[in-house]
Enzyme design. Structure first.
Site, short mmCIF file in Angstrom:
data_model
loop_
_atom_site.label_atom_id
_atom_site.label_comp_id
_atom_site.label_asym_id
_atom_site.label_seq_id
_atom_site.Cartn_x
_atom_site.Cartn_y
_atom_site.Cartn_z
N ASP A 8 0.84 -1.19 0.00
CA ASP A 8 0.00 0.00 0.00
C ASP A 8 0.88 1.24 0.00
O ASP A 8 1.78 1.37 0.84
CB ASP A 8 -0.91 0.01 1.23
CG ASP A 8 -1.93 -1.13 1.22
OD1 ASP A 8 -2.00 -1.85 0.20
OD2 ASP A 8 -2.64 -1.29 2.22
N ASP A 129 -16.24 -3.83 -1.30
CA ASP A 129 -15.94 -3.66 0.11
C ASP A 129 -17.25 -3.74 0.89
O ASP A 129 -18.23 -3.07 0.54
CB ASP A 129 -15.28 -2.30 0.36
CG ASP A 129 -13.98 -2.14 -0.42
OD1 ASP A 129 -13.37 -3.18 -0.74
OD2 ASP A 129 -13.59 -1.00 -0.72
#
Length: 237
Positions: A8, A129
């Site tokens: 990330d 998500d």
């Protein structure tokens, strides 16, 4: 099952956030390209890159990503800040193997068909998500009225090659995996499922492998030393 380390990116560094919240960085490492190569040298067959600056609308890390692409010998999947078809095409044409599209897909499902027809469905992944069994968008801040299975069925029909399912209820908390939504997806969807969220132990991986999960993304547990990457390879195809 393929185990995919997460890289990330935020402010040019490799980070791990708690529940995706800016300012909760618990891991900050310079030289993300070296981090990526570290996982490849350990045996990773694929990398998962998220441009957090792109996702938060505060910039991008494309130059770092290009550096990783140049060094990497394994496929790279990437998401974060893909808001237009042009954004997706830019990444696909820069060398990213698979783009991960979230909010844009929910808003414009026909874009998934367009991209799949142009680049091949295997290069197009839709990110779902989930919070309280409802898909959330815009950085997990807005609820939709559909479940992950509802949306996964839609995007399977639209031509997506895979679904990245992140369980926000457990993401980043290192408390283990909630299996119910994973089982529902695996029993209702035919395209590969990439699971992310809450993986803390090798037992989590064992259970996901036994369920028939295709891919698993691991972040915090690797960076905090709770899981040794070499130990995950026994679950890898």
């Amino acid at each position: 099952m393929i185990i995919i380390p997460a890289v990330d990116l935020k402010n040019g560094k490799c980070v791990q956030l708690v529940q995706g919240e800016p300012g909760t960085e618990q891991v900050i490492i310079d030289n993300p390209d070296e981090v990526a190569m570290h996982w490849i040298n350990k045996g990773a067959k694929r990398l998962h890159i998220v441009d957090l600056d792109g996702a938060l609308g505060s910039g991008e890390n494309l130059e770092i990503v290009k550096k990783i692409i140049q060094k990497s010998e394994v496929p790279i999947q990437m998401g974060g800040g893909i808001r237009t078809i042009e954004d997706a095409k830019k990444l696909l044409e820069s060398g990213i193997n698979t783009v991960i599209i979230g909010t844009m897909a929910i808003k414009n499902p026909e874009y998934i068909t367009q991209l799949s027809e142009e680049y091949g469905s295997e290069r197009i992944c839709v990110s779902l998500d989930s919070k309280d069994n409802k898909v959330v968008t815009h950085g997990w801040t807005e609820y939709t009225d559909k479940s992950p299975v509802d949306y996964a069925k839609i995007f399977e029909e639209k031509g997506a090659g895979s679904i990245l399912f992140t369980n926000v209820d457990v993401e980043g908390l290192l408390g283990g995996v909630d299996l119910k939504p994973v089982k529902e997806l695996l029993s209702n969807i035919n395209i590969p499922i990439i699971y992310s969220g809450g993986i803390t132990s090798l037992n989590d991986l064992k259970i996901l492998s036994e369920l028939g999960t295709d891919y698993v993304v691991i972040g915090s547990a690797l960076y905090k030393g709770l899981i040794n990457f070499e130990d995950t390879l026994k679950f890898q195809k």
